[in-house]
Design an enzyme around this catalytic site. Structure first.
Site, PDB file in Angstrom:
ATOM      1  N   ASP A   1       0.898  -1.156   0.044  1.00 51.04           N
ATOM      2  CA  ASP A   1       0.157  -0.140  -0.023  1.00 51.04           C
ATOM      3  C   ASP A   1       0.913   1.397   0.016  1.00 51.04           C
ATOM      4  OD1 ASP A   1      -3.181   0.182   0.741  1.00 51.04           O
ATOM      5  OD2 ASP A   1      -2.257   2.071   0.885  1.00 51.04           O
TER       6      ASP A   1
ATOM      7  N   ASN B   1      -5.454  -4.669  -6.484  1.00 48.13           N
ATOM      8  CA  ASN B   1      -6.679  -4.154  -6.116  1.00 48.13           C
ATOM      9  C   ASN B   1      -6.421  -2.689  -6.044  1.00 48.13           C
ATOM     10  OD1 ASN B   1      -9.028  -3.881  -3.851  1.00 48.13           O
ATOM     11  ND2 ASN B   1      -7.232  -3.231  -2.931  1.00 48.13           N
TER      12      ASN B   1
ATOM     13  N   TYR C   1     -13.385   7.288 -13.819  1.00 48.86           N
ATOM     14  CA  TYR C   1     -13.226   6.307 -13.018  1.00 48.86           C
ATOM     15  C   TYR C   1     -13.998   5.144 -13.795  1.00 48.86           C
ATOM     16  CZ  TYR C   1     -14.392   2.770  -9.074  1.00 48.86           C
ATOM     17  OH  TYR C   1     -14.202   1.827  -8.500  1.00 48.86           O
TER      18      TYR C   1
ATOM     19  N   LYS D   1     -12.179   1.589 -15.368  1.00 52.48           N
ATOM     20  CA  LYS D   1     -12.450   0.410 -14.925  1.00 52.48           C
ATOM     21  C   LYS D   1     -12.915  -0.554 -16.246  1.00 52.48           C
ATOM     22  CE  LYS D   1     -11.766   0.641 -10.529  1.00 52.48           C
ATOM     23  NZ  LYS D   1     -10.546  -0.388  -9.986  1.00 52.48           N
TER      24      LYS D   1
ATOM     25  N   THR E   1     -16.637   1.320   2.083  1.00 57.15           N
ATOM     26  CA  THR E   1     -15.184   1.331   2.522  1.00 57.15           C
ATOM     27  C   THR E   1     -15.054   2.865   2.368  1.00 57.15           C
ATOM     28  OG1 THR E   1     -14.519   1.496   0.155  1.00 57.15           O
ATOM     29  CG2 THR E   1     -14.606  -0.698   1.298  1.00 57.15           C
TER      30      THR E   1
END
Ligand SMILES: NC(=O)c1ccc[n+]([C@@H]2O[C@H](COP(=O)([O-])OP(=O)(O)OC[C@H]3O[C@@H](n4cnc5c(N)ncnc54)[C@H](O)[C@@H]3O)[C@@H](O)[C@H]2O)c1
Length: 249
Positions: A36, A89, A154, A158, A188
Site C-alpha cells: 500500500d 486491487n 473512473y 474500470k 469503504t
C-alpha cells in the site's frame, strides 16, 4: 486452506476491500505481501493477519512506480520464496465529467487504476512463471458497465481493466490465469467520504442494490479467493460480477 503453500501479493491492502482480501488469502493458508501507498493502513493489515496466526509482510509503495512495483514482487520472492497469486486491487475514485475533470486528475485515475496493474504485473508475471504459474485477480467495478453521471474517468478506467484482463489472459495462458472482479457498492473509505459530503448519495447507491444493502468487504474477498484458487482452474479472461444485483436492472 485453498491457498496453502502459496505466496500472494495484494496491492491497496491497507484499507477496505484489499485488507479483506489479504486477510482472507492468509486465512486460506497463503503468505501475503501487503502492499500500500499508505504505511499505517498496511501495517494494521499485517498486524490483523499476524494476530490471526497468518504470515504477512508489509511493502510500502506506489503501484504507479516501476521501482516500487518491482520491490513489492521482490518482497514475495525474497520473503516467501516465490509468487503465485497477485491481486491488483489498488484503486482511486474521482468525480467529474470530461469538461470538469482536470487533466491531472484524469491522468491520476488512469495511472493508478490501469497503469498500476501493468506496472506490478510486468514484474509479477516472470516471478509467477518461475514459480510454475499462478493466478492474477484485477479489481474492476460494475462501473465498467453501469455508468453514471459525473464519474467518467473512473468508469472509463474500470472498463479498461476489464479489457486489460482479457488481453493478459490471452498473453499468459496457460501458466497464468487472469480474471477480474467487478464489485457493486461496498462501504469503504472510497465511498464513505463522498456519502458524507453528498447526503443523498447513500439512498441513491442503495437503490442500485437489489438485495437492499451494501456489500461487505468479506463478500468481495470470498470471490477473490475463488478466482485465486484452483477452484477456478477453468476460469480465465473473465469478469466476476459480485454486486448485490446492481447490474440486474
Ligand atoms: N468500495 C466499492 O464500492 C468498490 C466498488 C467497486 C470496485 N471497487 C474497487 O475496489 C478497490 C479497492 O477499493 P476500496 O473501496 O477498498 O477503497 P479504499 O480507498 O478503502 O482502499 C484503496 C487502497 O488503495 C491504496 N492505494 C491508492 N492508490 C495507491 C497507489 N498508487 N499505490 C498503492 N496503493 C494505493 C490506498 O492507500 C488504500 O489503502 C479499488 O480498485 C476500487 O476501485 C470498490
Amino acid at each position: 486452506m485453498r491457498l496453502q503453500g502459496k505466496a500472494a501479493l495484494v496491492t491497496g491492502a491497507g484499507s477496505g476491500i484489499g485488507r479483506a482480501i489479504a486477510s482472507r488469502f492468509a486465512a486460506e493458508g497463503a503468505a501475503v505481501v501487503v502492499a500500500d501507498l499508505e504505511g499505517s493502513g498496511g501495517a494494521a493489515t499485517v498486524e490483523q493477519i499476524s494476530r490471526a496466526g497468518g504470515r504477512a509482510e508489509l511493502a510500502i509503495g506506489d503501484v504507479r512506480s516501476a521501482a516500487d512495483a518491482e520491490a513489492m514482487v521482490a518482497a514475495a520472492v525474497e520473503g516467501f520464496g516465490g509468487l503465485h497469486v497477485l491481486c491488483n486491487n489498488a484503486g482511486v475514485g474521482s468525480w467529474g465529467n470530461v469538461t470538469t475533470t482536470a487533466e491531472e486528475e484524469w491522468d491520476r485515475i488512469f495511472d493508478v487504476n490501469v497503469k498500476g496493474i501493468y506496472q506490478v504485473s510486468r514484474f509479477a508475471v516472470p516471478a509467477m512463471l518461475e514459480a510454475g504459474g499462478g493466478s492474477i485477480v484485477n479489481m474492476a467495478s460494475i462501473s465498467a458497465w453501469k455508468t453514471d453521471r459525473n464519474i467518467t474517468a473512473y468508469c472509463a478506467s474500470k472498463g479498461a481493466v476489464v479489457t486489460l484482463t482479457k488481453a493478459m489472459a490471452m498473453d499468459h495462458a496457460p501458466e497464468i490465469r487472469v480474471n477480474c472482479l467487478a464489485p457493486g457498492h461496498v462501504r469503504t473509505p472510497m465511498i464513505e467520504g463522498p456519502m458524507e459530503q453528498v447526503p443523498t448519495l447513500e439512498a441513491k447507491l442503495l437503490g442500485d442494490l437489489v438485495v437492499g444493502r451494501f456489500g461487505t468487504t468479506d463478500e468481495i474477498a470470498a470471490a477473490a479467493v475463488f478466482l485465486a484458487s484452483d477452484d477456478a482452474s477453468f476460469v480465465t479472461g473473465s469478469a466476476l460480477v459480485v454486486d448485490g444485483g446492481a447490474t440486474a436492472h
